[in-house]
Scaffold this motif. Structure first.
Motif, PDB file in Angstrom:
ATOM      1  N   UNK A   1       5.499  14.924  -7.930  1.00 26.60           N
ATOM      2  CA  UNK A   1       4.728  13.434  -7.403  1.00 26.60           C
ATOM      3  C   UNK A   1       5.527  12.951  -6.165  1.00 26.60           C
ATOM      4  N   UNK A   2       4.641  12.394  -5.542  1.00 26.89           N
ATOM      5  CA  UNK A   2       5.376  11.528  -4.296  1.00 26.89           C
ATOM      6  C   UNK A   2       4.476  10.596  -3.711  1.00 26.89           C
ATOM      7  N   UNK A   3       5.042   9.726  -2.940  1.00 27.07           N
ATOM      8  CA  UNK A   3       4.315   8.457  -2.279  1.00 27.07           C
ATOM      9  C   UNK A   3       4.877   8.531  -0.780  1.00 27.07           C
ATOM     10  N   UNK A   4       3.903   7.795  -0.055  1.00 26.94           N
ATOM     11  CA  UNK A   4       4.141   7.348   1.360  1.00 26.94           C
ATOM     12  C   UNK A   4       3.853   5.969   1.549  1.00 26.94           C
ATOM     13  N   UNK A   5       4.834   5.365   2.177  1.00 33.14           N
ATOM     14  CA  UNK A   5       4.462   3.763   2.513  1.00 33.14           C
ATOM     15  C   UNK A   5       5.070   3.351   3.684  1.00 33.14           C
ATOM     16  N   UNK A   6       4.638   2.417   4.271  1.00 34.06           N
ATOM     17  CA  UNK A   6       5.094   1.780   5.699  1.00 34.06           C
ATOM     18  C   UNK A   6       5.780   0.419   5.409  1.00 34.06           C
ATOM     19  N   UNK A   7       6.859   0.325   6.476  1.00 35.65           N
ATOM     20  CA  UNK A   7       7.552  -1.046   6.586  1.00 35.65           C
ATOM     21  C   UNK A   7       6.690  -1.899   7.938  1.00 35.65           C
ATOM     22  N   UNK A   8       7.096  -2.994   8.185  1.00 37.33           N
ATOM     23  CA  UNK A   8       6.564  -3.816   9.263  1.00 37.33           C
ATOM     24  C   UNK A   8       6.384  -3.085  10.778  1.00 37.33           C
ATOM     25  N   UNK A   9       7.593  -2.154  10.889  1.00 39.86           N
ATOM     26  CA  UNK A   9       7.549  -1.426  12.178  1.00 39.86           C
ATOM     27  C   UNK A   9       6.721  -0.328  12.073  1.00 39.86           C
ATOM     28  N   UNK A  10       6.141   0.135  11.000  1.00 37.14           N
ATOM     29  CA  UNK A  10       5.308   1.099  10.795  1.00 37.14           C
ATOM     30  C   UNK A  10       5.927   2.601  10.491  1.00 37.14           C
ATOM     31  N   UNK A  11       7.291   2.385  10.122  1.00 40.97           N
ATOM     32  CA  UNK A  11       8.123   3.652   9.914  1.00 40.97           C
ATOM     33  C   UNK A  11       7.633   4.174   8.653  1.00 40.97           C
ATOM     34  N   UNK A  12       7.346   5.325   8.253  1.00 43.06           N
ATOM     35  CA  UNK A  12       6.803   5.913   7.291  1.00 43.06           C
ATOM     36  C   UNK A  12       7.806   6.486   6.321  1.00 43.06           C
TER      37      UNK A  12
ATOM     38  N   UNK B   1       0.647  -1.338  -0.070  1.00 41.41           N
ATOM     39  CA  UNK B   1      -0.012  -0.027  -0.060  1.00 41.41           C
ATOM     40  C   UNK B   1       0.961   1.327  -0.009  1.00 41.41           C
ATOM     41  N   UNK B   2       0.402   2.364  -0.861  1.00 43.43           N
ATOM     42  CA  UNK B   2       1.203   3.578  -0.894  1.00 43.43           C
ATOM     43  C   UNK B   2      -0.024   4.515  -0.864  1.00 43.43           C
ATOM     44  N   UNK B   3       0.289   5.766  -0.901  1.00 41.96           N
ATOM     45  CA  UNK B   3      -0.600   7.067  -0.754  1.00 41.96           C
ATOM     46  C   UNK B   3       0.123   8.165  -1.054  1.00 41.96           C
ATOM     47  N   UNK B   4      -0.547   9.483  -1.417  1.00 36.68           N
ATOM     48  CA  UNK B   4      -0.105  10.585  -1.455  1.00 36.68           C
ATOM     49  C   UNK B   4       0.178  11.648  -0.316  1.00 36.68           C
ATOM     50  N   UNK B   5      -0.545  11.105   0.945  1.00 32.06           N
ATOM     51  CA  UNK B   5      -0.505  11.948   1.936  1.00 32.06           C
ATOM     52  C   UNK B   5      -0.268  11.164   3.282  1.00 32.06           C
ATOM     53  N   UNK B   6       0.377  11.615   4.226  1.00 34.92           N
ATOM     54  CA  UNK B   6       1.066  10.995   5.496  1.00 34.92           C
ATOM     55  C   UNK B   6      -0.150  10.114   6.070  1.00 34.92           C
ATOM     56  N   UNK B   7      -1.423  11.037   6.064  1.00 36.61           N
ATOM     57  CA  UNK B   7      -2.523  10.371   6.966  1.00 36.61           C
ATOM     58  C   UNK B   7      -3.498   9.766   5.929  1.00 36.61           C
ATOM     59  N   UNK B   8      -3.050   9.463   4.657  1.00 40.04           N
ATOM     60  CA  UNK B   8      -3.889   8.617   3.841  1.00 40.04           C
ATOM     61  C   UNK B   8      -3.002   8.111   3.039  1.00 40.04           C
ATOM     62  N   UNK B   9      -2.035   7.093   3.451  1.00 38.07           N
ATOM     63  CA  UNK B   9      -0.892   6.752   2.848  1.00 38.07           C
ATOM     64  C   UNK B   9      -1.456   5.249   2.055  1.00 38.07           C
ATOM     65  N   UNK B  10      -2.636   4.846   1.863  1.00 32.48           N
ATOM     66  CA  UNK B  10      -2.908   3.706   1.196  1.00 32.48           C
ATOM     67  C   UNK B  10      -4.041   4.050   0.089  1.00 32.48           C
TER      68      UNK B  10
END
Length: 121
Positions: A103-114, A83-92
């Protein structure tokens, strides 16, 4: 002397898994552990040293990337159903438009690092 960031410790649920995860998204190599760290060389000046901890406190890491790296990263995220998205509060939301870059994206790893990737075009 110019001040540059040499390395930072990134909290991880499993240091090697999360190092491999980020290296794969960014198209970087992961050469294996170094003592209790799993280092990923981002560029000549910066290494991210993933470290397994009992209760990781997520952090936010933002990267400026060139358009080709951005495209390859988004292709990797899509192909691996990450999952990825264009905002830190809507990263999916699956969008790539960004409030501060072309252009830009946010995504998380298993530790929830953004993680945030920003491209100028």
């Amino acid at each position: 002397m110019t001040i540059t960031l040499n390395h930072t410790i990134v909290p991880a649920v499993d240091n090697e898994t999360e190092a491999r995860f980020l290296a794969a998204v960014l198209g970087l190599s992961y050469d294996g552990p170094n003592r209790h760290f799993a280092p990923v060389r981002i560029n000549e000046q910066l290494t991210l040293d993933f470290m397994t901890v009992d209760e990781p406190q997520p952090m936010h890491l933002a990267f400026d990337v060139d358009p080709a790296t951005f495209d390859a990263a988004v292709d990797h995220l899509r192909a691996n159903k990450i999952p990825f998205g264009n905002r830190p509060h809507d990263w999916t939301n699956g969008l790539t438009d960004h409030p501060f870059a072309a252009r830009g994206v946010f995504f998380r790893d298993a530790a929830q690092n953004l993680y945030e990737l920003m491209s100028p075009e």
